[in-house]
Design a protein around this motif. Structure first.
Motif, mmCIF file in Angstrom:
data_model
loop_
_atom_site.group_PDB
_atom_site.id
_atom_site.type_symbol
_atom_site.label_atom_id
_atom_site.label_comp_id
_atom_site.label_asym_id
_atom_site.label_seq_id
_atom_site.Cartn_x
_atom_site.Cartn_y
_atom_site.Cartn_z
ATOM 1 N N LEU A 115 0.955 -1.168 -0.081
ATOM 2 C CA LEU A 115 -0.163 -0.037 0.058
ATOM 3 C C LEU A 115 0.966 1.209 -0.082
ATOM 4 O O LEU A 115 0.645 2.189 -0.662
ATOM 5 C CB LEU A 115 -0.889 -0.175 1.432
ATOM 6 C CG LEU A 115 -2.054 -1.156 1.261
ATOM 7 C CD1 LEU A 115 -2.685 -0.955 2.405
ATOM 8 C CD2 LEU A 115 -2.969 -0.741 0.120
ATOM 9 N N ASN A 116 1.670 1.054 0.700
ATOM 10 C CA ASN A 116 2.789 2.432 0.944
ATOM 11 C C ASN A 116 3.554 2.477 -0.378
ATOM 12 O O ASN A 116 4.007 3.710 -0.979
ATOM 13 C CB ASN A 116 3.730 2.146 2.055
ATOM 14 C CG ASN A 116 4.630 3.311 2.217
ATOM 15 O OD1 ASN A 116 4.331 4.343 2.196
ATOM 16 N ND2 ASN A 116 6.063 3.401 2.500
ATOM 17 N N GLU A 260 -7.707 2.115 5.583
ATOM 18 C CA GLU A 260 -8.137 3.294 5.046
ATOM 19 C C GLU A 260 -7.374 3.665 3.886
ATOM 20 O O GLU A 260 -8.055 4.164 3.030
ATOM 21 C CB GLU A 260 -7.814 4.590 6.096
ATOM 22 C CG GLU A 260 -8.938 4.395 7.124
ATOM 23 C CD GLU A 260 -9.205 5.854 7.804
ATOM 24 O OE1 GLU A 260 -8.407 6.730 7.543
ATOM 25 O OE2 GLU A 260 -9.940 5.975 8.856
ATOM 26 N N LEU A 261 -6.262 3.272 3.544
ATOM 27 C CA LEU A 261 -5.363 3.526 2.551
ATOM 28 C C LEU A 261 -6.125 2.962 1.013
ATOM 29 O O LEU A 261 -6.100 3.831 0.241
ATOM 30 C CB LEU A 261 -4.180 3.015 2.369
ATOM 31 C CG LEU A 261 -3.110 3.944 3.285
ATOM 32 C CD1 LEU A 261 -1.590 3.123 3.347
ATOM 33 C CD2 LEU A 261 -2.953 5.291 2.672
ATOM 34 N N PRO A 262 -6.752 1.876 1.162
ATOM 35 C CA PRO A 262 -7.304 1.379 -0.165
ATOM 36 C C PRO A 262 -8.671 2.295 -0.524
ATOM 37 O O PRO A 262 -8.903 2.543 -1.622
ATOM 38 C CB PRO A 262 -8.000 -0.098 0.181
ATOM 39 C CG PRO A 262 -6.918 -0.534 1.432
ATOM 40 C CD PRO A 262 -6.527 0.629 2.225
ATOM 41 N N LYS A 263 -9.411 2.729 0.648
ATOM 42 C CA LYS A 263 -10.530 3.737 0.391
ATOM 43 C C LYS A 263 -9.799 5.117 -0.073
ATOM 44 O O LYS A 263 -10.436 5.608 -1.093
ATOM 45 C CB LYS A 263 -11.183 4.067 1.522
ATOM 46 C CG LYS A 263 -11.610 2.538 2.299
ATOM 47 C CD LYS A 263 -12.337 2.948 3.742
ATOM 48 C CE LYS A 263 -12.740 1.657 4.347
ATOM 49 N NZ LYS A 263 -13.230 1.934 5.741
ATOM 50 N N PHE A 265 -7.051 5.428 -2.117
ATOM 51 C CA PHE A 265 -6.409 5.226 -3.364
ATOM 52 C C PHE A 265 -8.074 5.087 -4.359
ATOM 53 O O PHE A 265 -7.820 5.784 -5.515
ATOM 54 C CB PHE A 265 -6.091 3.762 -3.582
ATOM 55 C CG PHE A 265 -4.736 3.613 -2.803
ATOM 56 C CD1 PHE A 265 -3.785 4.951 -2.672
ATOM 57 C CD2 PHE A 265 -4.361 2.551 -2.201
ATOM 58 C CE1 PHE A 265 -2.719 5.033 -1.785
ATOM 59 C CE2 PHE A 265 -3.090 2.349 -1.523
ATOM 60 C CZ PHE A 265 -2.344 3.859 -1.565
ATOM 61 N N GLY A 266 -9.055 4.665 -3.796
ATOM 62 C CA GLY A 266 -10.158 4.747 -4.638
ATOM 63 C C GLY A 266 -10.722 6.132 -5.146
ATOM 64 O O GLY A 266 -11.008 6.502 -6.147
ATOM 65 N N LEU A 267 -10.539 7.124 -4.089
ATOM 66 C CA LEU A 267 -10.914 8.428 -4.199
ATOM 67 C C LEU A 267 -10.031 9.309 -4.986
ATOM 68 O O LEU A 267 -10.226 10.023 -5.724
ATOM 69 C CB LEU A 267 -11.102 9.156 -2.671
ATOM 70 C CG LEU A 267 -12.182 8.436 -1.827
ATOM 71 C CD1 LEU A 267 -12.070 9.137 -0.499
ATOM 72 C CD2 LEU A 267 -13.629 9.039 -2.667
ATOM 73 N N THR A 268 -8.582 9.109 -4.644
ATOM 74 C CA THR A 268 -7.529 9.626 -5.650
ATOM 75 C C THR A 268 -7.539 9.320 -6.942
ATOM 76 O O THR A 268 -7.134 10.141 -7.787
ATOM 77 C CB THR A 268 -6.321 9.708 -4.724
ATOM 78 O OG1 THR A 268 -5.914 8.055 -4.447
ATOM 79 C CG2 THR A 268 -6.026 10.165 -3.519
ATOM 80 N N THR A 269 -7.787 8.125 -7.230
ATOM 81 C CA THR A 269 -7.747 7.675 -8.669
ATOM 82 C C THR A 269 -9.035 8.392 -9.397
ATOM 83 O O THR A 269 -8.710 8.661 -10.563
ATOM 84 C CB THR A 269 -8.442 5.767 -8.441
ATOM 85 O OG1 THR A 269 -7.212 5.236 -8.009
ATOM 86 C CG2 THR A 269 -8.176 5.573 -9.973
ATOM 87 N N THR A 270 -10.264 8.251 -8.778
ATOM 88 C CA THR A 270 -11.116 9.380 -9.305
ATOM 89 C C THR A 270 -10.847 10.539 -9.545
ATOM 90 O O THR A 270 -11.070 11.110 -10.482
ATOM 91 C CB THR A 270 -12.460 9.091 -8.646
ATOM 92 O OG1 THR A 270 -13.087 7.867 -8.398
ATOM 93 C CG2 THR A 270 -13.600 9.715 -9.157
ATOM 94 N N TYR A 271 -10.050 11.262 -8.581
ATOM 95 C CA TYR A 271 -9.739 12.762 -8.605
ATOM 96 C C TYR A 271 -8.603 12.897 -9.817
ATOM 97 O O TYR A 271 -8.729 13.615 -10.499
ATOM 98 C CB TYR A 271 -9.057 13.034 -7.383
ATOM 99 C CG TYR A 271 -8.672 14.325 -7.054
ATOM 100 C CD1 TYR A 271 -8.705 15.333 -7.936
ATOM 101 C CD2 TYR A 271 -8.163 14.858 -5.777
ATOM 102 C CE1 TYR A 271 -8.344 16.676 -7.767
ATOM 103 C CE2 TYR A 271 -7.920 16.073 -5.349
ATOM 104 C CZ TYR A 271 -8.099 16.961 -6.474
ATOM 105 O OH TYR A 271 -7.702 18.287 -6.278
ATOM 106 N N PHE A 272 -7.600 11.751 -9.919
ATOM 107 C CA PHE A 272 -6.656 11.798 -10.949
ATOM 108 C C PHE A 272 -7.365 11.775 -12.502
ATOM 109 O O PHE A 272 -6.823 12.404 -13.363
ATOM 110 C CB PHE A 272 -5.765 10.668 -10.801
ATOM 111 C CG PHE A 272 -4.388 10.944 -11.545
ATOM 112 C CD1 PHE A 272 -3.543 11.791 -11.177
ATOM 113 C CD2 PHE A 272 -4.266 10.386 -12.726
ATOM 114 C CE1 PHE A 272 -2.374 12.017 -12.093
ATOM 115 C CE2 PHE A 272 -3.066 10.199 -13.389
ATOM 116 C CZ PHE A 272 -2.225 11.348 -13.052
ATOM 117 N N ASP A 273 -8.188 10.524 -12.398
ATOM 118 C CA ASP A 273 -9.135 10.762 -13.683
ATOM 119 C C ASP A 273 -9.774 12.001 -14.110
ATOM 120 O O ASP A 273 -9.873 12.174 -15.313
ATOM 121 C CB ASP A 273 -10.129 9.537 -13.737
ATOM 122 C CG ASP A 273 -9.466 7.986 -13.549
ATOM 123 O OD1 ASP A 273 -8.308 8.062 -13.855
ATOM 124 O OD2 ASP A 273 -10.037 7.356 -13.053
#
Length: 454
Positions: A115-116, A260-263, A265-273
């Motif tokens: 995750l890190n 919490e990190l997997p959650k 990443f889900g948000l930051t992936t959407t943000y990056f898209d």
């Protein structure tokens, strides 16, 4: 409203809002309630078995809520605590013992490590996006600046030649005007949009990593305390209270990050898209504006024809055909032809040729085209051609810089560099966007923003 009407006269203790919040407020009291009902229910009652199951499951819910609350309290406390403690003084010693083998190795958590790694990669991808975006704008600027310079030179050349027809001269001026619009208004709009919108959003994306980074940093420190407690207990010693609490905090922080990190990443992936989508729209709009400006020029040059797509294609094909003999003539210019240049300089530097009295000072092969090689190179002090071909902008003293990011050269006179490289830079280029530097036996131009002066 219907519920409020039905409640009229039935109770004076609670309103509807108070009743609705009760299940939330009392969720931790349900285990006590169900346990009491279960104890008062006869074993032969048909609900007895289901009550026992309900008691067990509601207790698990309550335990989970308590554990999450405890973790969050610990994380908030350690992140907000800026004070140094005596425990900090022992962490370096613990790290040293682990490195030297006097203590068992650090505790490994493969899931957290994965995750890190993804956490770091997401940040680096965003930083690289910002660098690539700035490079794209820089390349566009260079292309449009060169186009404007070409258009100005073209108008100067033809205006000085009396045989050009008035119509042709008007077309050349129209081309110069179009190039000016592209290099100024259009480029300025692009630069402002990138700086004020796209880069700002990328910076905002990177800021969301700041708090998790702080928690990860705290985890690394608490891990040393956790390993120290483990080593002390393995020897039969008892750790002090502060050290034990710090070790326990590691377990809470680690569990919270893994949860919490997997959650995150889900948000930051959407943000990056969203960032990439915005960037694609920005580029599409820019190229649409660029095409529109060229079409305006084409309509003007071809008697107001509205449908100029076919005409533009013909222009490109004709241009490519006309450029074939021009390219052949360019190849005949010795300083521009690498093979001819090397052959000529090797011949001139042969021992049979007498040395020149004038020493070359920082001239590139292009500059040599204006004077003979024998005039520029002191053959008695030039053991090989490399010292001549690696000429630099000036002979002033150099300073050092360290490379912050990888850069792949895309021009013949640029230099490919890697993060961590140390270069010598000519001071005459210090305040420019591009620096001229040396790395080992190689030299060339590098973007100044990729380096830090030492």
């Amino acid at each position: 409203q219907k519920c409020k009407e039905d409640m009229q006269g039935r109770t004076t203790s609670w309103d509807l809002g108070s009743l609705l919040i009760k299940p939330v407020q009392r969720v931790l009291k349900y285990p006590l309630l169900l346990r009491e009902i279960s104890l008062l229910t006869p074993a032969e009652h048909p609900d007895a078995e289901n009550l026992a199951i309900a008691v067990k499951e509601i207790q698990e819910v309550a335990d989970h809520i308590n554990e999450i609350k405890r973790r969050k309290d610990i994380v908030e406390k350690i992140v907000g605590d800026k004070k140094r403690t005596e425990i900090n003084l022992t962490r370096r010693a613990q790290r040293f013992r682990q490195v030297t083998g006097f203590a068992s190795g650090a505790t490994q958590d493969a899931l957290f490590d994965a995750l890190n790694l993804r956490f770091e990669e997401q940040q680096e991808i965003a930083r690289q996006l910002a660098r690539d975006l700035q490079n794209w704008v820089r390349h566009v600027k260079e292309q449009l600046d060169n186009l404007q310079l070409f258009a100005c030179s073209l108008e100067t050349l033809y205006s000085s030649y009396g045989g050009v027809r008035v119509r042709s001269m008007n077309n050349i001026r129209a081309f110069n005007q179009a190039a000016s619009v592209l290099a100024n208004a259009l480029l300025r709009e692009l630069d402002n949009t990138v700086k004020s919108y796209t880069l700002v959003r990328i910076e905002g994306f990177l800021r969301v990593f700041e708090n998790p980074t702080q928690v990860i940093s705290k985890r690394a420190k608490k891990l040393l305390d956790y390993d120290r407690v483990r080593d002390l207990k393995s020897k039969g010693d008892v750790p002090d209270k502060a050290l034990q609490e710090s070790a326990d905090a590691y377990l809470s922080i680690n569990a919270q990050l893994i949860d919490e990190l997997p959650k995150f990443f889900g948000l930051t992936t959407t943000y990056f898209d969203i960032l990439i989508g915005d960037l694609s729209i920005l580029q599409a709009n820019f190229y649409a504006q660029l095409t529109a400006e060229w079409k305006k020029l084409a309509i003007l040059l071809y008697d107001g024809q509205e449908d100029v797509d076919e005409t533009l294609e013909q222009i490109v094909q004709q241009y490519e055909t006309d450029m074939v003999p021009v390219e052949e003539m360019i190849q005949e210019i010795t300083p521009l032809n690498k093979t001819q240049w090397n052959a000529l300089t090797t011949q001139l530097l042969s021992p049979s040729r007498p040395p020149s009295s004038e020493k070359m000072h920082d001239r590139s092969p292009m500059e040599v085209g204006n004077r003979s090689v024998g005039q520029l190179v002191d053959l008695s002090t030039s053991p090989d051609i490399n010292s001549f071909l690696t000429a630099t902008p000036s002979d002033e003293p150099v300073f050092q810089c360290v490379v912050l990011y990888d850069y792949e050269a895309d021009e013949p006179d640029a230099l490919s560099i890697r993060e961590g490289d140390q270069l010598l830079i000519w001071e005459s280029t210090e305040h420019e966007e591009w620096w001229y530097g040396h790395l080992g036996k190689q030299s060339g131009w590098i973007p100044a923003c990729y380096c830090k002066k030492l």
